[in-house]
Scaffold this motif. Sequence first.
Motif, short mmCIF file in Angstrom:
data_model
loop_
_atom_site.label_atom_id
_atom_site.label_comp_id
_atom_site.label_asym_id
_atom_site.label_seq_id
_atom_site.Cartn_x
_atom_site.Cartn_y
_atom_site.Cartn_z
N SER A 1 0.88 -1.17 0.00
CA SER A 1 0.00 0.00 0.00
C SER A 1 0.91 1.22 0.00
O SER A 1 1.65 1.45 0.96
CB SER A 1 -0.89 0.01 1.23
OG SER A 1 -1.73 1.13 1.18
N ILE A 2 0.87 1.94 -1.10
CA ILE A 2 1.84 3.01 -1.32
C ILE A 2 1.12 4.35 -1.43
O ILE A 2 0.06 4.44 -2.06
CB ILE A 2 2.61 2.75 -2.63
CG1 ILE A 2 3.39 1.44 -2.50
CG2 ILE A 2 3.53 3.90 -2.99
CD1 ILE A 2 4.01 0.97 -3.78
N CYS A 3 1.69 5.35 -0.78
CA CYS A 3 1.12 6.68 -1.02
C CYS A 3 2.16 7.51 -1.78
O CYS A 3 3.36 7.43 -1.52
CB CYS A 3 0.69 7.37 0.26
SG CYS A 3 2.01 7.74 1.36
N LEU A 4 1.64 8.24 -2.74
CA LEU A 4 2.49 9.09 -3.56
C LEU A 4 2.27 10.51 -3.06
O LEU A 4 1.17 11.06 -3.19
CB LEU A 4 2.05 8.93 -5.02
CG LEU A 4 2.84 9.64 -6.09
CD1 LEU A 4 4.31 9.24 -6.06
CD2 LEU A 4 2.25 9.26 -7.46
N LEU A 5 3.30 11.08 -2.44
CA LEU A 5 3.15 12.41 -1.83
C LEU A 5 3.85 13.46 -2.67
O LEU A 5 4.89 13.19 -3.27
CB LEU A 5 3.75 12.41 -0.43
CG LEU A 5 3.10 11.49 0.61
CD1 LEU A 5 3.94 11.45 1.88
CD2 LEU A 5 1.70 11.96 0.94
N VAL B 1 -4.39 -4.26 -8.85
CA VAL B 1 -3.78 -3.00 -8.40
C VAL B 1 -4.86 -1.91 -8.49
O VAL B 1 -5.53 -1.80 -9.52
CB VAL B 1 -2.59 -2.61 -9.31
CG1 VAL B 1 -1.95 -1.32 -8.82
CG2 VAL B 1 -1.58 -3.73 -9.37
N ILE B 2 -5.00 -1.15 -7.42
CA ILE B 2 -5.99 -0.06 -7.46
C ILE B 2 -5.24 1.26 -7.29
O ILE B 2 -4.53 1.46 -6.30
CB ILE B 2 -7.05 -0.23 -6.36
CG1 ILE B 2 -7.78 -1.58 -6.57
CG2 ILE B 2 -8.06 0.91 -6.39
CD1 ILE B 2 -8.53 -2.04 -5.36
N ILE B 3 -5.40 2.13 -8.28
CA ILE B 3 -4.71 3.42 -8.26
C ILE B 3 -5.73 4.51 -8.02
O ILE B 3 -6.76 4.56 -8.71
CB ILE B 3 -3.97 3.66 -9.60
CG1 ILE B 3 -2.93 2.55 -9.81
CG2 ILE B 3 -3.33 5.02 -9.64
CD1 ILE B 3 -2.25 2.60 -11.17
N LEU B 4 -5.48 5.35 -7.04
CA LEU B 4 -6.44 6.40 -6.70
C LEU B 4 -5.75 7.76 -6.76
O LEU B 4 -4.70 7.96 -6.13
CB LEU B 4 -7.02 6.20 -5.30
CG LEU B 4 -7.73 4.87 -5.04
CD1 LEU B 4 -6.81 3.93 -4.31
CD2 LEU B 4 -9.00 5.11 -4.25
N ASP B 5 -6.33 8.67 -7.51
CA ASP B 5 -5.75 10.02 -7.63
C ASP B 5 -6.51 10.96 -6.70
O ASP B 5 -7.69 11.24 -6.93
CB ASP B 5 -5.87 10.48 -9.10
CG ASP B 5 -5.05 11.72 -9.38
OD1 ASP B 5 -4.40 12.22 -8.45
OD2 ASP B 5 -5.08 12.19 -10.53
N ILE C 1 -2.23 2.07 -4.67
CA ILE C 1 -1.34 3.23 -4.90
C ILE C 1 -2.21 4.48 -4.85
O ILE C 1 -3.13 4.63 -5.65
CB ILE C 1 -0.63 3.13 -6.27
CG1 ILE C 1 0.10 1.78 -6.39
CG2 ILE C 1 0.34 4.29 -6.45
CD1 ILE C 1 0.67 1.53 -7.77
N THR C 2 -1.93 5.34 -3.88
CA THR C 2 -2.77 6.51 -3.69
C THR C 2 -1.93 7.77 -3.80
O THR C 2 -0.93 7.90 -3.10
CB THR C 2 -3.40 6.49 -2.28
OG1 THR C 2 -3.90 5.18 -2.04
CG2 THR C 2 -4.51 7.48 -2.13
N SER C 3 -2.37 8.70 -4.62
CA SER C 3 -1.66 9.98 -4.62
C SER C 3 -2.46 10.94 -3.73
O SER C 3 -3.69 10.94 -3.76
CB SER C 3 -1.57 10.55 -6.03
OG SER C 3 -2.64 11.41 -6.30
N THR C 4 -1.76 11.68 -2.93
CA THR C 4 -2.46 12.60 -2.03
C THR C 4 -1.50 13.66 -1.49
O THR C 4 -0.28 13.49 -1.55
CB THR C 4 -3.08 11.83 -0.84
OG1 THR C 4 -3.87 12.71 -0.06
CG2 THR C 4 -2.04 11.15 0.04
N HIS C 5 -2.07 14.76 -1.01
CA HIS C 5 -1.26 15.62 -0.15
C HIS C 5 -1.94 15.73 1.21
O HIS C 5 -1.66 16.63 1.97
CB HIS C 5 -0.94 16.98 -0.78
CG HIS C 5 -2.08 17.67 -1.43
ND1 HIS C 5 -1.95 18.40 -2.57
CD2 HIS C 5 -3.37 17.72 -1.10
CE1 HIS C 5 -3.11 18.89 -2.91
NE2 HIS C 5 -3.98 18.49 -2.04
N ASN C 6 -2.84 14.77 1.44
CA ASN C 6 -3.50 14.66 2.74
C ASN C 6 -2.66 13.69 3.60
O ASN C 6 -2.69 12.48 3.41
CB ASN C 6 -4.92 14.13 2.51
CG ASN C 6 -5.69 13.95 3.80
OD1 ASN C 6 -5.12 13.89 4.88
ND2 ASN C 6 -7.00 13.85 3.66
#
Lengths: 263, 309
Positions: free
Chosen positions: A32-36, A164-168, A197-202
Amino acid sequence: MTVMELDKISFRYEHEEWLFNNMSLTIEAGESICLLGANGSGKSTLLKLFCGLVFPSTGIYRAFEQEITEDLLEDNRFAQGFHRRIGFIFQNSDAQLFTSRVWDEVAFGPLQMGFSRAEVKRRVDDVLVMLNLQNLAGRSPHRLSGGEKKKVAVASTLVLNPEVIILDEPTNGLDPKTQRWMVELLMELNKHGRTIITSTHNLDLAHAISQRALVLSEEHCLIYDGDSHKALEDKQLLMAVNLIDEYCHVHGESQHSHLYKHG
Amino acid sequence: MLLPDWMIEEQNQIAVAVVPGNKSIYLKKSLQYMRKTICEDRQTEYYARCNGALQKISPSNKLLGMLGLILVISISRQIPILLGVWLLVLILMRASRLPVWRLQIRSWGVIPLLSLLFSLPVMFNVVMDGAPLFYLRYSSLTIPWLGINWTEGIFITRQGFTAAIFLFLRVGLSLSLGILLVMTTPVADIFQSLRVIRVPDLFIMIMEMTYRYMMVLLSVSIEMFDARVLRTVGKLPPKWQRAQVGSSIASLFARSVALSEEVYQAMIARCYTGEVLVSSEEKAHWPDGLPGTIVFEQNNEWCKAGERK
């Protein structure tokens, strides 16, 4: 098992600046990856690259041990198989919900996959029940609230049961209750072996759902790849990429400074 | 952060050059029209989900029935049949819990009246010869004028009058039937039911997406115009108004292009490969043709009976 691998990739849109500067990384199944990264750091582009919607200008992108190229995705059978295994949830739900009924929206993916009518119905009904959307099945997406739209967008991706689930930016514009719902859903999916894989700035979301963080700088380079909790405690790193900021204010007679989070 | 001097000094002494007059009418009107469209869309959905007589019938049967009735009024040569269909429409509207009076004004108020206006010349003997019904000017002399020999004066012909009335009733009734269908069926179901008349899936999908994104862009436009209204003081000169309309169109176009790109990517991400596959739930079955057939056959009987008389 490695599900995705970037080998010295760089990317640029026509006549614009280069992004990612020979970035290399691997993603293993079940992570489980977050893209910051701050706004404009290239998070959405990197996610689209993972999903095969854009392609690296230089370097190699492999998914499921297969090099992914534009030519390869021209093959419809391969493209369908690839997109079934990697689900993408867009930041703008309005872009993802293009039919005039929620049921049809969720059924779109399985129908394109050529599933039988009974199978499509079973999957769609199950996903609608799972996400508690069965009462919205006959409604038009444009009459739904922001939270409901996001849930339908999630349903339309989960119905294909991707690995794989990618969330923007999944929690953008959602109320706290729906944000909590999203966090619990992602944790549950990850618990059952899905790679998230989630991109966030939260940063709260990143803390709750991810074990690994990828941090993009404002210069569009990967400057951190490692344990997410360590990254979230590294104030220098977060300040350097403009995810937190320091500001001063006064309480009574004492002046002190706080860290200020975006998102 | 340092504020510029003018921002600090002008706090209470800002001189605003107010242009006399109300806020620009075009902004107000544009907003009114856009809000009205959204309201009407919501209202239609509300009535379509009421527990009325027509709402209980399957959309495909309703569509076929309406198409059958439109065919009937198009080929019917008897005014009593057209009036009968009108009566049926009124009863169905009432039974479906629709606002009958308001819908009648909407159906008959503009388009049928305009078509009557356009068909006015047909009523006169100058355009279409026929038996005199009502003389406007009588003359026994032949006067050549505008290349026409004006022999018997000007009068309204029986045939021309009947043709104009038929046109008026047919347009009004077709419109009423269309409104009846739209008001008693959710829009999504109407699109789906088009499959029973073999409309290609790709065409239906394009229509669905057009409708869907029309509403999205309408909401964006309302926000854009609201922002304009808040920053507009007094009445804008026409040149500025035109510039604003132009820039709004350009901005909407740019947004719609960006959105369409994203929509396409969202479709690809869900296994779309260029060929649309849809659920076959609404494919035609033989009972679906029944309402249309019954209506059509009934009309044939009425026509034959009329001819025998």
